[in-house]
Design an enzyme around this catalytic site. Sequence first.
Site, PDB file in Angstrom:
ATOM      1  N   GLU A   1      -7.910   0.001  -6.255  1.00 49.21           N
ATOM      2  CA  GLU A   1      -7.677   1.112  -5.338  1.00 49.21           C
ATOM      3  C   GLU A   1      -6.932   2.243  -6.036  1.00 49.21           C
ATOM      4  O   GLU A   1      -6.395   2.083  -7.123  1.00 49.21           O
ATOM      5  CB  GLU A   1      -6.853   0.640  -4.120  1.00 49.21           C
ATOM      6  CG  GLU A   1      -7.545  -0.389  -3.261  1.00 49.21           C
ATOM      7  CD  GLU A   1      -6.744  -0.737  -2.018  1.00 49.21           C
ATOM      8  OE1 GLU A   1      -7.343  -0.747  -0.937  1.00 49.21           O
ATOM      9  OE2 GLU A   1      -5.532  -0.992  -2.128  1.00 49.21           O
TER      10      GLU A   1
ATOM     11  N   ASP B   1       0.016   4.620   1.560  1.00 54.35           N
ATOM     12  CA  ASP B   1      -0.252   5.334   0.305  1.00 54.35           C
ATOM     13  C   ASP B   1       0.113   6.820   0.336  1.00 54.35           C
ATOM     14  O   ASP B   1      -0.255   7.529   1.276  1.00 54.35           O
ATOM     15  CB  ASP B   1      -1.739   5.254  -0.049  1.00 54.35           C
ATOM     16  CG  ASP B   1      -2.272   3.842  -0.109  1.00 54.35           C
ATOM     17  OD1 ASP B   1      -1.487   2.900   0.085  1.00 54.35           O
ATOM     18  OD2 ASP B   1      -3.481   3.687  -0.337  1.00 54.35           O
TER      19      ASP B   1
END
Length: 570
Positions: free
Chosen positions: A320, A151
């Site tokens: 998320e 990420d």
Amino acid sequence: MKLKSLLLTFLFMAGCCSLNAQTIKAEHLSDKHTMLRVTPTNRFLLIPVEEKEEIAHVILICNNQSVMDFNVRLAVDKVDYYVPVDLAAFTNRQSPLLFDVTFHVDRHKTGSVKNFVCWKEIRLSDTFDTTNREQYRPIYHHTPVYGWMNDPNGMFYKDGVYHLYYQWNPYGSMWENMTWGHSTSKDLLHWEAQPTAIVPDALGTIFSGSCVVDKKNTAGFGNGAVVAYYTSAGQHQTQSMAVSTDNGIHFKKVADNPILVSNEPDFRDPKAFWNPEIQKWNLVLAVGQEMRIYSSPNLKDWTYESSFGKGYGCHEGVWECPDLMKLQVRGTDKQKWMLICNINPGGPFGGSATQYFVGEFDGHTFTCEHQDTRWMDYGKDHYATVTFDNAPDGRRIALAWMSNWQYANQVPTRQYRSSNSIPRDLDLYEYGGQTYCGVTPSKEMLAARGKKVKNPTEACEVVVDVKGSTDITLSNVKGEKVTVTYDAKNKTLSMDRSQSGKTEFSESFPCTTTAPVYGNVRQLRFFIDRCSIEVLDAEGQVAMTNLVFPTEPYNQLKVKGGKATIYELK
């Protein structure tokens, strides 16, 4: 991408020391436990990695105190690559450091631990080689210099520089040891590696989060201080805070971490932003399958406001990496709010993907105006999408992790794994009485264009002027190909990568992805870079991102129903 390493010593052409009893001594206590005594005569300890092996836990002990610990797949039979442990803080020390190594699995199947190749190949060096050795490393996309990346984290813009932090494993090219790596850029295309930003501590490893530029000194750390929020992933997931007063190069964690706790098992990925409408900060957290919203006047004291998620969007996986922003609706004087919600699994073609919601937000509660599930990108490899804080001219510039959790650890690279998407600007547009997210290539991509060329190259942009339904095929002499089809009648765009090259590493990789198109496509822009193809229409009505691993670059192009122009990208 042309990533420049700030770590100028990472050149491994000289300065290696062979393993000997005076500098490195292994003491094998059992089949699951070895102690390695290392006299730090050089800058780095180079650890040999073999990816098929299970992880070993390593604790670095100095003066009877644990000063570092990490997991690494130590080489048993052969060395796939090396990873460095930086010993700079100990190089004036005369007595050995102790590396305490524990294996957590039955090692009898692999022979005696004393015969593992790692003990023969581990070495000290003043340098570490980061010269690119990868066939598929992108040219104009961001990648880590070495190691695993997922990420994007903590992105912000300040004083002419874009800062990109990212989930990073410094000790291997598979997911583990989550740390914040850091790169900077002045043009969103050419990135320079910076020192490691935030490292694990007693509260856990460092999961995803965000940074804000505190222009008004609301937190008392000084005008323009950079405040980071991240998830501490220990026994439970909690939220922590760190502060930088040197423009994001070094961070100091606050003394009273964690600042937010919960009994929920999935409690992570804080995204903070200044909300001028309430003259306070908001923070959005992903909690299970909902987003929780908080507010604060000072970036320190957070008040729970509301939750969003029940009855909306896809709930086939964990939510998320949220982001919440106000965007202009094209061609109108209206503005609306958009909430980004990344989910894994549950994507439209399996695995991870980015969904979004359009609606209203009053600083306390987000209200969604639609019931259908909407995806920002209809490829397999677009996840963890977030935007830069404080971007110039009010722009909302997004980056995504260009992979999928179904096979991210298995893609055919070793020195590094994973890259980020091209930068994309987000806005809103109306179609059929509904409001959708517009995704267009950032203007910096135009500046990256070089000369026009006749055939595709390994790093290029293909612009196709569309005249109704169109088929575009990229291929090479080995017959590997990717076909993109725009169906003007049914208003869909599809990409078939089932014959794109190497696909055998995962049964989830060969596929055709298909997207709805909310409007008429006039021009498609293909961004090709060694291991990826990103297709976006010029007006931002559809986006599709897919990895590809051709054994040779695609150098042939066939277009039916349109006209193509090809630009080199620099």
